[in-house]
Design an enzyme around this catalytic site. Structure first.
Site, PDB file in Angstrom:
ATOM      1  N   ASP A  36       0.772  -1.187   0.061  1.00 34.12           N
ATOM      2  CA  ASP A  36      -0.057  -0.222   0.055  1.00 34.12           C
ATOM      3  C   ASP A  36       0.952   1.232   0.032  1.00 34.12           C
ATOM      4  O   ASP A  36       0.375   2.316  -0.161  1.00 34.12           O
ATOM      5  CB  ASP A  36      -0.918   0.062   1.214  1.00 34.12           C
ATOM      6  CG  ASP A  36      -2.243  -0.933   0.986  1.00 34.12           C
ATOM      7  OD1 ASP A  36      -2.253  -1.504   0.042  1.00 34.12           O
ATOM      8  OD2 ASP A  36      -3.170  -0.910   1.888  1.00 34.12           O
ATOM      9  N   ASP A 274     -11.152  38.794 -31.542  1.00 31.37           N
ATOM     10  CA  ASP A 274     -10.446  37.316 -32.405  1.00 31.37           C
ATOM     11  C   ASP A 274     -11.177  36.326 -31.242  1.00 31.37           C
ATOM     12  O   ASP A 274     -11.161  35.243 -31.894  1.00 31.37           O
ATOM     13  CB  ASP A 274      -9.095  37.444 -31.824  1.00 31.37           C
ATOM     14  CG  ASP A 274      -8.306  35.973 -32.372  1.00 31.37           C
ATOM     15  OD1 ASP A 274      -8.519  35.864 -33.762  1.00 31.37           O
ATOM     16  OD2 ASP A 274      -7.800  35.179 -31.753  1.00 31.37           O
ATOM     17  N   GLY A 409      -8.699  31.999 -33.873  1.00 29.20           N
ATOM     18  CA  GLY A 409      -9.956  32.494 -34.670  1.00 29.20           C
ATOM     19  C   GLY A 409      -9.562  32.781 -36.224  1.00 29.20           C
ATOM     20  O   GLY A 409     -10.131  32.402 -37.276  1.00 29.20           O
ATOM     21  N   LEU A 410      -8.391  33.558 -36.527  1.00 34.18           N
ATOM     22  CA  LEU A 410      -7.907  33.751 -37.768  1.00 34.18           C
ATOM     23  C   LEU A 410      -7.482  32.468 -38.386  1.00 34.18           C
ATOM     24  O   LEU A 410      -7.781  32.388 -39.725  1.00 34.18           O
ATOM     25  CB  LEU A 410      -6.718  34.755 -37.567  1.00 34.18           C
ATOM     26  CG  LEU A 410      -6.159  35.275 -38.878  1.00 34.18           C
ATOM     27  CD1 LEU A 410      -7.062  36.179 -39.698  1.00 34.18           C
ATOM     28  CD2 LEU A 410      -4.868  35.865 -38.859  1.00 34.18           C
TER      29      LEU A 410
END
Lengths: 509, 431
Positions: A36, A274, A409-410
């Site tokens: 453990d 953007d 975005g672009l």
């Protein structure tokens, strides 16, 4: 029995370890079999701690069973005390020791150690890691905190941060700074960084700031009852939530100090042109209850996403998450089975996933961008740099983190314009920002005439199918889904080129 | 054939006093063996019957591998399973049914016992028999224990292979069986060397699939490629097979001695042996010389982990110029580790078992140049200024036989090289 490959949460004694490792001057004696100790490496590797967790394991073996495992426990307990001289000790059993019924709490109490011994009852076969952390911290507070006079100046405790918590280190710093600006002193931050003697003086704070309900709510409620300390209900993740949190603190403390929010860039970044392409992006949100609830609000109100689905793995938070899903008009998904999560994501075809390490892998497999918002996390989400989720800097960090996996975005615009271009076709695979998405597989072309591909009960005609392939792969799933929904609504059994464009017009926004 | 080695030490470590300690042990349990075994046995599924802790351990140890649709999983015991044992058997049958329906490609199913399943005395061997009958002939169901209370780390592989031995078909053929899961590339090199030596037919255990399994009988001889196979060794001897004792095939010396023991049994001439081994030995020596440069005259301390410690200490002291301070082993088996202990010059403390706090005290006092230990200890020791090499990597990485000898030395040299690079750049920055 439940067939499991991947678990979102460990067993409850790992939660107790998270509390013990977060604290100083506390030692955990865990009655557990050999092996453990694997849990140590979560702390030394994932969180990169430079010391061993303050845990002593009895590591009993088969030959010890039936003889004196209780004696073994007492010996381990005494040796741990002699070596580490802690201010307090917590004792408990792991899942196997729970079965042999040695009662570590009772045994330790009879030993007459000169420090407080706090027994833990953690039902391993019913509950999980978060419960373990919450319960352990509650027991520590219950045993050690004493009623005290309140501090002369307005002060508060910060409750909930633990070892192995997702961004707990930096969240604490961010919120401590925010409270400082509001003129409020932090009395004790616990469990992370606190000693048992710090816990003892928690009662002198005026109120509590509960950062992580998963790991601190029981203690917060206890302090409310016992020390008359109200606690904050807003989790300051996201700009809106942070502003609400500040209002809540003002109400609790009477502070009128102004906050300097010049460092908050997320709001302008989100408004800048953007970011327009983010509008209505369909996201799926999964993780622990707290991070999911805050993420959903950010996604909708601060990023302009559409929340397509949400859920959590810790059933302790099923109720608020269900209520939230109702508010967002989506199906809640309360499950700790990652295959179920995978099925839900496949059915929803979101454009982005906000989730845990598991959802990151699901996203990788399905070619869907993903950002990590919640534990369980891997080593890369314990970064060297300052990266809180909470407060104004947290909002900045979240904006960057969520946007990064998406095509900018672009870039997305260019991909649309030049979709027939040799570099932007299917075989070229996603752009570098697409993260780790696999190259789309070549879809098998059926040799049968006319009704080419078949999805569900609606048949795609060959021309429509070919047109669909001209759509960039990262929006194709959405287009296919929308068209099929549209066809189903209209009672159509075939999708022609016209159906495709009618559907496009129908869903245009 | 051993002319290029230092002569064996007059006093090896075989009869050296062994420090035996009991206390807290910082080791993995045998369940971890599943992580590499399931890659090797391609038609097998490993179903652990255990708790959430077991599932969490496998997940922590398997890292990202868990997403490649792995052939292992855990049937997590729930509260209701603990109430009555009959119920548990029905539940197990249901889970196995569900699993085999989802994965029809599976031919061997291992029910792997854990600490919880053993403490409640869930009879997995009876379950395996029952399920074998139910799914025969398509799927064979076997059972072994990977529990922490019975097995340490690599002993999980031992328990698994030992469970396979009784069901292998009987055979009178004189065959060589090489036992121990090796990475495919290493296994192929080994088979090709043995073929060139004229040894054959050669089989391996575990085989890559159930169809490739071999028979066992009085005429079978076997060699171990891994030092942690005590139970399998005993199970094979029970079926009449004979063990070829040899040092383990690490480095030039180990590989050569290992091959020599087999060559002698199969009557390979000295000329053939030299012809086959000269070129790869030259390559191995050159690679070791280059890679072991940072290791020369450095001291090393082994915490117990995998039972690879003694053969690796032998390789590092005799072929890389290191000196061993302490060699910790979880278990020592004289018949298996003896040949390596003979070659290890007396000096280091040999220890069996562990009381981790006391061993840490010894390690700190000795200030070794390099410490081999598990991941729970590695970063804390680094923070104290000790260089470490984490041990688990030695089980996953191809390190056996000639072509990997340089890589093996490099695994130990890299932490020391890194330390010197980082401290040099820190000095430059401080100026």
């Amino acid at each position: 029995m439940k067939l499991t490959v991947w678990t979102y949460e460990g067993p409850p004694h790992v939660g107790a370890m998270r509390v013990a490792t977060g604290m100083k001057g506390l030692h955990y004696v865990l009655h557990a079999p050999q092996g453990d100790t694997y849990a140590d490496l979560l702390f030394t590797m994932i969180e990169r701690r430079d010391h061993r967790p303050p845990v002593t394991y009895t590591t009993f073996q088969a030959r010890d069973l039936g003889s004196d495992t209780a004696g073994l426990f007492k010996k381990a307990c005494q040796e741990a005390y002699d070596r580490f001289k802690p201010e307090a000790i917590i004792v408990g059993a792991s899942c196997t020791a729970e079965l042999i019924q040695d009662d570590p709490g009772g045994l330790a109490e009879t030993m007459g150690l000169p420090v407080p011994v706090i027994p833990l009852e953690l039902p391993s076969y019913q509950r999980k890691e978060n419960f373990g952390a919450d319960e352990t911290f509650f027991q520590i507070v219950r045993h050690l905190a004493k009623p005290m006079d309140k501090t002369a100046r307005v002060s508060c405790n910060i409750i909930g941060p633990t070892a192995l918590g997702f961004r707990h280190r930096d969240d604490v710093q961010e919120i401590t700074n925010l409270l400082y600006e509001l003129g409020i002193e932090v009395n004790v931050t616990a469990p992370m960084g606190a000693t048992p003697s710090d816990i003892a003086r928690m009662g002198q704070a005026h109120f509590n700031v509960l950062l992580y309900p998963e790991t601190g709510e029981q203690a917060a409620r206890y302090c409310e009852r016992t020390f008359d300390q109200p606690f904050t209900k807003t989790i300051p993740i996201g700009t809106g939530a942070t502003l609400d949190f500040i209002e809540e603190i003002r109400a609790l403390s009477g502070s009128t100090a102004q906050i300097d929010d010049r460092g908050l860039r997320q709001t302008w970044w989100s408004r800048s042109v953007d970011s327009t392409y983010l509008t209505g992006k369909r996201v799926f949100i999964f993780g622990d209850g707290t991070h999911v609830q805050t993420a959903a609000r950010i996604a909708r109100d601060e990023m302009g996403f559409e929340v397509a689905g949400l859920g959590c793995y810790n059933r302790e938070f099923a109720r608020p998450v269900r209520a939230l899903a109702k508010e967002f008009v989506v199906e809640p998904l309360i499950t700790d089975d990652y295959l179920e999560v995978e099925r839900a994501i496949e059915a929803l075809q979101p454009e982005m996933i906000l989730g845990t390490q598991m959802e990151r892998h699901i996203g990788k497999r399905l070619g869907i961008p993903c950002a990590v918002i919640s534990a369980p996390v891997h080593v890369q989400d314990f970064p060297a740099r300052y990266s809180p989720q909470m407060g104004f800097e947290g909002a900045n960090v979240i904006f960057d983190t969520w946007i990064h996996p998406l095509v900018m975005g672009l870039e997305e615009h260019l991909l649309h314009m030049f979709r027939e271009d040799f570099e932007f076709n299917d075989a070229a695979g996603p752009s570098h920002h697409g993260g780790h998405a696999p190259k789309p597989a070549v879809e098998p072309r059926e040799e049968a005439p006319a009704p080419a591909a078949r999805t569900g009960e609606v048949i795609w005609l060959d021309t429509a199918e070919r047109e669909l392939k001209k759509i960039p792969f990262f929006v194709r799933g959405k287009a296919r889904r929308n068209t099929e929904t549209f066809a189903a609504e209209k009672g159509l059994h075939e999708i022609s080129l016209d159906t495709l464009y009618e559907a496009k017009a129908h869903f245009a926004r | 054939m051993t002319d290029q080695f230092a002569p064996p030490p007059a006093l090896g470590c075989r009869s050296a006093p062994v420090l035996k300690q009991r206390g807290q042990r910082e080791v993995f349990c045998g369940l971890t063996g599943i992580i590499w075994l399931h890659r090797k046995i391609q038609d097998a599924f490993f179903l652990v019957v255990g708790s959430r802790t077991c599932a969490h351990l496998l997940q922590s140890a398997a890292g990202v591998m868990i997403f490649a649709e792995p052939r292992f999983g855990t049937a997590i015991l729930e509260e209701s399973d603990l109430a009555g044992l009959n119920d548990a058997h029905a539940e197990l049958d249901r889970t196995v049914n569900e699993l085999l329906t989802r994965r029809p490609d599976i031919r061997q199913l291992f029910l792997v016992g854990s600490c919880p399943s053993e403490v409640i005395k869930l009879d997995l061997s009876r379950a395996a028999e029952r399920l074998t009958q139910q799914f025969a002939p398509k799927v064979r169901v076997l059972e072994y224990s990977g529990s922490g209370i019975e097995t340490t780390f690599t002993q999980g592989e031992d328990a698994c292979l030992a469970a396979m031995v009784p069901v292998l078909p009987a055979s009178d053929a004189r065959e060589l069986l090489v036992v121990g899961a090796l990475p495919d590339v290493v296994e192929d090199q080994m088979l090709s060397l043995l073929e060139d030596l004229g040894v054959g037919p050669v089989r391996v255990l575990p085989a890559r699939s159930i169809d490739a399994e071999m028979g066992i009988g009085e005429n079978t001889v076997f060699a171990l490629s891994q030092p942690f196979l005590g139970e399998t060794h005993a199970a094979l001897e029970r079926r009449g097979a004979r063990h070829l004792a040899a040092p383990f095939p690490f480095g030039d010396e180990g590989t050569t001695a290992w091959l020599a023991a087999i060559a002698a049994e199969f009557g390979t001439s000295d000329e053939t042996f030299a012809q086959v081994t000269d070129a790869p030995r030259r390559r191995a020596r050159a690679a070791i010389a280059q890679a072991s440069e940072p290791l020369r005259d450095k001291s090393i301390f082994f915490f117990p982990d995998s039972q690879l410690e003694v053969p690796l200490a032998r390789f590092l002291t005799r072929e890389c110029g290191m000196s061993a301070l302490e060699v910790g082993m979880p278990y020592i088996h004289d018949g298996i580790h003896g040949p390596d202990l003979d070659l290890l010059p007396q000096g280091p403390q040999i220890s069996e078992g562990q009381d981790v706090d006391l061993q840490l005290d010894r390690c700190r006092a000795a200030r070794p140049d390099l410490t081999v230990c598990g991941l729970g200890l590695a970063n804390p020791l680094e923070a104290e200024g000790l260089s470490t090499k984490w041990a688990i990597e030695l089980v996953f990485t191809p390190v056996h036989f000639y072509e990997q000898a340089g890589d093996l030395a490099a695994l130990f040299a890299r932490p020391l090289r890194r330390k010197s690079i980082l401290s040099t750049s820190a000095e430059v920055a401080a100026e």
